[in-house]
Write an enzyme that holds these catalytic residues in place. Structure first.
Site, PDB file in Angstrom:
ATOM      1  CG  HIS A 104      -1.765  -0.916   1.541  1.00 23.71           C
ATOM      2  ND1 HIS A 104      -2.867  -1.255   0.679  1.00 23.71           N
ATOM      3  CD2 HIS A 104      -1.734  -1.850   2.213  1.00 23.71           C
ATOM      4  CE1 HIS A 104      -3.607  -2.044   1.186  1.00 23.71           C
ATOM      5  NE2 HIS A 104      -2.988  -2.812   2.387  1.00 23.71           N
TER       6      HIS A 104
HETATM    7  O1  RIB Z   1      -4.997   0.228   4.730  1.00 29.29           O
HETATM    8  C1  RIB Z   1      -3.648  -0.061   4.494  1.00 29.29           C
HETATM    9  C2  RIB Z   1      -3.087   1.119   5.423  1.00 29.29           C
HETATM   10  O2  RIB Z   1      -3.217   0.927   6.859  1.00 29.29           O
HETATM   11  C3  RIB Z   1      -1.497   1.258   5.315  1.00 29.29           C
HETATM   12  O3  RIB Z   1      -0.950   2.435   5.327  1.00 29.29           O
HETATM   13  C4  RIB Z   1      -0.923   0.418   6.373  1.00 29.29           C
HETATM   14  O4  RIB Z   1       0.211   0.523   6.821  1.00 29.29           O
HETATM   15  C5  RIB Z   1      -1.925   0.608   7.405  1.00 29.29           C
HETATM   16  O5  RIB Z   1      -1.665   1.949   8.318  1.00 29.29           O
END
Ligand code: RIB
Ligand code: CA
Length: 328
Positions: A257
């Site tokens: 992500h």
């Molecule tokens: O939904 C994904 C996010 O949530 C990413 O930033 C992960 O590191 C958590 O913070």
């Protein structure tokens, strides 16, 4: 976010976090970014661990010259006790996704450097004052620090060149609830306030990040580079990979992500985007934390955000691997 001069000055607001570790090391290995500082935020672990992990990752990368400012420990308007209670109720506790130490159980030496003596929100404000119009803020966690800085001094925050954040979702399902992504769900009031800030904003959410899947073959390539940083990422992603394989077996890997806001800044051409008016549901019966983007052709409100809707996901992974092949 146009006409950014390279190197792009960035502040990373982060809750490391396995994918945060991928993102931080990616950014540090790209000469196109000048990382002015890292601000920590609670999320994937508590604030003490997230701050410690940020320091330890900088040490791993040999970049202790970059300051770390400690951020807030709980969402806007909620006490630590209330936050702990929410954490217990969290459908899938974040601690399980990222392991007990936030880095999938992979160990890094106790950092020798301490956080600077300035809270995250003040570090952000002071740095923006020093470089008005030049800084891109890259939030990779809850938007609590960013919202706190807006509450304290909105005029200064409007001197950001932009905000490119990982969070939210428009068409893809949520990951905290049916409709809410974790970074937004973890502090919807903060996220909604950020959406009202009059600066260019890019929302890099689950619509694209859930397509950027790191498969076992990618892990093996990362391992083959045999660099200290790459090997650490391989080790810290094992627990995270197992979590993904358990909950999302069809993906055959895990999402990186938090790398994607950085990929966007360097390669916007890899993304399909749409400008839209986006607000965050803060008090829904079933929808708290939903990012509501008005994609209608006849939408009345002026767009306040560029929303990423699709991505050349293999190009994202290739770019990440190519970058890390040059890491130390
Ligand atoms: O939904 C994904 C996010 O949530 C990413 O930033 C992960 O590191 C958590 O913070
Ligand atoms: Ca994160």
């Amino acid at each position: 976010m146009k006409n950014l001069r390279t190197p792009i000055k960035v502040i990373i607001d982060t809750d490391p976090g396995v994918d945060d570790a991928f993102a931080i090391l990616y950014a540090l290995n790209r000469p196109e970014f000048e990382v002015l500082g890292i601000t920590s935020i609670f999320g994937n672990a508590g604030i003490d661990l997230c701050t410690r992990n940020a320091l330890a990752l900088l040490e791993l990368a040999g970049r202790t010259d970059i300051p770390v400012a400690r951020g807030l420990a709980n969402p806007l308007g909620k006490s630590l006790a209330e936050w702990e209670e929410i954490r217990q109720r969290f459908p899938r506790g974040a601690m399980n996704v990222h392991g007990d130490n936030g880095l999938g159980g992979a160990e890094l030496p106790e950092p020798q450097v301490q956080p600077i003596d300035l809270p995250a929100m003040d570090f952000i404000l002071e740095t923006v004052k020093r470089y008005p119009g030049e800084i891109v803020l890259v939030p990779l966690g809850r938007l609590t620090n960013v919202a706190a800085a807006i509450i304290k001094d909105r005029a200064t925050m409007e001197k950001l060149a932009g905000i490119c954040l990982m969070g939210g979702t428009v068409r893809a399902p949520g990951n905290s609830t049916a409709v809410a992504e974790a970074n937004i769900y973890g502090d919807p009031d903060a996220a909604d306030l950020v959406m009202t800030l009059d600066v260019p904003k890019v929302m890099v959410g689950l619509d694209v990040t859930m397509k950027a899947i790191f498969h076992e073959a990618d892990t093996q390539r990362l391992k083959s580079f045999n660099t200290k940083q790459g090997n650490f990422l391989v080790e810290c992603s094992r627990h995270y990979d197992a979590f993904y394989r358990h909950h999302n077996p069809h993906l055959d890997g895990f999402s990186i992500h938090d790398v994607l806001p950085f990929t966007y800044l360097l390669h916007p051409e890899l993304f399909e985007v749409k400008d839209a008016y986006v607000r965050v549901e803060t008090r829904g019966r079933f929808t708290t934390g939903q990012t509501v983007a008005d994609l209608r052709a006849f939408a009345k409100d002026k767009p306040n955000c560029t929303v990423c809707l699709d991505v050349d996901h293999r190009a994202v992974i290739e770019d990440f691997l190519e970058t890390m092949s040059k890491s130390k």
